[in-house]
Design a protein around this motif. Sequence first.
Motif, short mmCIF file in Angstrom:
data_model
loop_
_atom_site.label_atom_id
_atom_site.label_comp_id
_atom_site.label_asym_id
_atom_site.label_seq_id
_atom_site.Cartn_x
_atom_site.Cartn_y
_atom_site.Cartn_z
N TYR A 92 0.84 -1.21 0.00
CA TYR A 92 0.00 0.00 0.00
C TYR A 92 0.88 1.26 0.00
N LEU A 93 1.92 1.26 0.84
CA LEU A 93 2.79 2.45 0.90
C LEU A 93 3.63 2.58 -0.37
N MET A 94 4.03 1.46 -0.95
CA MET A 94 4.78 1.53 -2.22
C MET A 94 3.92 2.20 -3.29
N GLU A 95 2.66 1.79 -3.34
CA GLU A 95 1.76 2.33 -4.38
C GLU A 95 1.40 3.79 -4.12
N THR A 96 1.07 4.11 -2.85
CA THR A 96 0.55 5.45 -2.57
C THR A 96 1.67 6.48 -2.41
N VAL A 97 2.84 6.05 -1.90
CA VAL A 97 3.91 7.02 -1.61
C VAL A 97 5.01 6.97 -2.69
N GLN A 98 5.17 5.79 -3.30
CA GLN A 98 6.25 5.56 -4.27
C GLN A 98 7.57 6.12 -3.74
N PRO A 99 8.03 5.59 -2.60
CA PRO A 99 9.20 6.18 -1.93
C PRO A 99 10.48 6.04 -2.76
N LYS A 100 11.29 7.09 -2.70
CA LYS A 100 12.63 7.05 -3.33
C LYS A 100 13.62 6.65 -2.24
N PRO A 101 14.84 6.24 -2.63
CA PRO A 101 15.81 5.80 -1.60
C PRO A 101 16.09 6.83 -0.51
N ASP A 102 15.81 8.11 -0.77
CA ASP A 102 16.08 9.09 0.30
C ASP A 102 14.88 9.28 1.25
N HIS A 103 13.80 8.53 1.03
CA HIS A 103 12.65 8.58 1.97
C HIS A 103 13.13 8.02 3.30
N PRO A 104 12.76 8.67 4.46
CA PRO A 104 13.29 8.19 5.76
C PRO A 104 12.97 6.72 6.04
N PHE A 105 11.81 6.24 5.55
CA PHE A 105 11.43 4.85 5.86
C PHE A 105 11.49 3.94 4.63
N TYR A 106 12.36 4.32 3.68
CA TYR A 106 12.50 3.54 2.44
C TYR A 106 12.78 2.06 2.73
N GLU A 107 13.72 1.82 3.67
CA GLU A 107 14.12 0.44 3.96
C GLU A 107 12.95 -0.34 4.59
N TRP A 108 12.24 0.31 5.50
CA TRP A 108 11.09 -0.34 6.16
C TRP A 108 10.05 -0.71 5.12
N ILE A 109 9.69 0.27 4.29
CA ILE A 109 8.60 0.04 3.31
C ILE A 109 9.01 -1.04 2.30
N THR A 110 10.22 -0.93 1.75
CA THR A 110 10.61 -1.90 0.71
C THR A 110 10.80 -3.29 1.32
N PHE A 111 11.26 -3.37 2.58
CA PHE A 111 11.43 -4.68 3.22
C PHE A 111 10.10 -5.43 3.25
N TYR A 112 9.04 -4.74 3.72
CA TYR A 112 7.76 -5.45 3.88
C TYR A 112 7.00 -5.60 2.55
N ALA A 113 7.33 -4.77 1.56
CA ALA A 113 6.64 -4.90 0.26
C ALA A 113 7.30 -5.98 -0.61
N GLU A 114 8.46 -6.45 -0.16
CA GLU A 114 9.24 -7.38 -0.99
C GLU A 114 8.58 -8.74 -1.17
N ASP A 115 9.04 -9.41 -2.25
CA ASP A 115 8.51 -10.74 -2.57
C ASP A 115 8.70 -11.73 -1.43
N GLU A 116 9.81 -11.60 -0.68
CA GLU A 116 10.07 -12.59 0.38
C GLU A 116 8.93 -12.59 1.41
N VAL A 117 8.49 -11.41 1.81
CA VAL A 117 7.39 -11.33 2.78
C VAL A 117 6.09 -11.83 2.13
N GLY A 118 5.93 -11.55 0.83
CA GLY A 118 4.79 -12.07 0.09
C GLY A 118 4.81 -13.60 0.06
N GLN A 119 5.99 -14.16 -0.17
CA GLN A 119 6.09 -15.64 -0.21
C GLN A 119 5.80 -16.25 1.16
N ILE A 120 6.30 -15.60 2.21
CA ILE A 120 6.04 -16.09 3.58
C ILE A 120 4.53 -16.09 3.84
N THR A 121 3.87 -14.99 3.45
CA THR A 121 2.42 -14.90 3.63
C THR A 121 1.71 -15.99 2.84
#
Length: 231
Positions: A145-174
Motif C-alpha cells: 500500500y505504501l509503495m503504491e501510494t507514496v512511491q518512496p525514493k531511496p532518500d525517503h526516511p522509511f524507504y528500507e522499512w517500506i521496501t522490506f515489507y513490500a518485498e517478494d520474500e514477505v509475500g512468499q512467507i504470507t
Amino acid sequence: MLFSEKLRKEADEIYQGIFRHPFVEGLGKGDLDPESIIHYVKADFEYLNAFMNIYGLAIAKSTRREDMAYFHEQIAFVLNGEIHPHNNLCRVAGVAYDDLKGFPLPPTADHYVSHMKSTALTGSMGEILAALLPCPWTYYEIGKYLMETVQPKPDHPFYEWITFYAEDEVGQITNELRRRLDTWAKGVGPDELEKAKVAFLKSCQLEYRFWDMAITKEIWPFSVEQEVTTS
Ligand SMILES: Cc1ncc(CN)c(N)n1
C-alpha cells in the motif's frame, strides 16, 4: 473461495483501518514522532522474540518433519531479517537499537502475545496458523500500500522499512502460511474453521491496536516491576 480468502474478506474493515492508521500514515509521510517509534521498537523486539517462541511451540506440536523444517526456517527469517526494518526505525529516531532491547511488553503487545501463546498451547494446527498469519499478511499489505501510494525514493526516511515489507520474500512467507492454512481447512469441519477464524480476526484486531499502542505510547497504569522474558 479458499478459507484464507474468506478470512481476508471478513477482516477487510480492519485492514483498511490499518492502512489509514496514523502510525502507518506517518511511515508514508516520513514524519513519525521519534518517541512513538521508540515505543514501537521496544515492544516489537519483545513481540518478535515471543513470535519465535510460538514457532517453537508449533514445532513441538508438529507430527511431520516437513512442518518442523518449515517453522524452523521461519524462525531464521524473524531472527535475521526483521532487524533491518528495526534498524531503519532506530536510525530515524536517533537511537541505538541495543538501547531498546529487553523492555517489558506494554498491555496491548502483552495481550497479543498471550493470545498467540494460548492458541499455540491449546489450539489445533489450523488455529495456530490462523493466529500467526496476520503478522506477515498485514505488514505485506502495508508495504505494498505504501509503495503504491507514496512511491518512496531511496532518500525517503522509511524507504528500507517500506521496501522490506513490500518485498517478494514477505509475500512468499504470507502465501506459504496461507497455503498451509487452506490445506488444513480442506480436511476439517465448520467448528474447527470457526475457531481458526476467531483466532485470525483477534490477531488482526490486535495488529491494529499495536499501532495505536505506539502512537499513544501506551503503558501499564502503575510502574511496578514487570517481567522481561528475553534479552
Ligand atoms: C506486531 C507486529 N506484527 C507484524 C510484524 C511483521 N512481522 C511485526 N514486526 N510486528
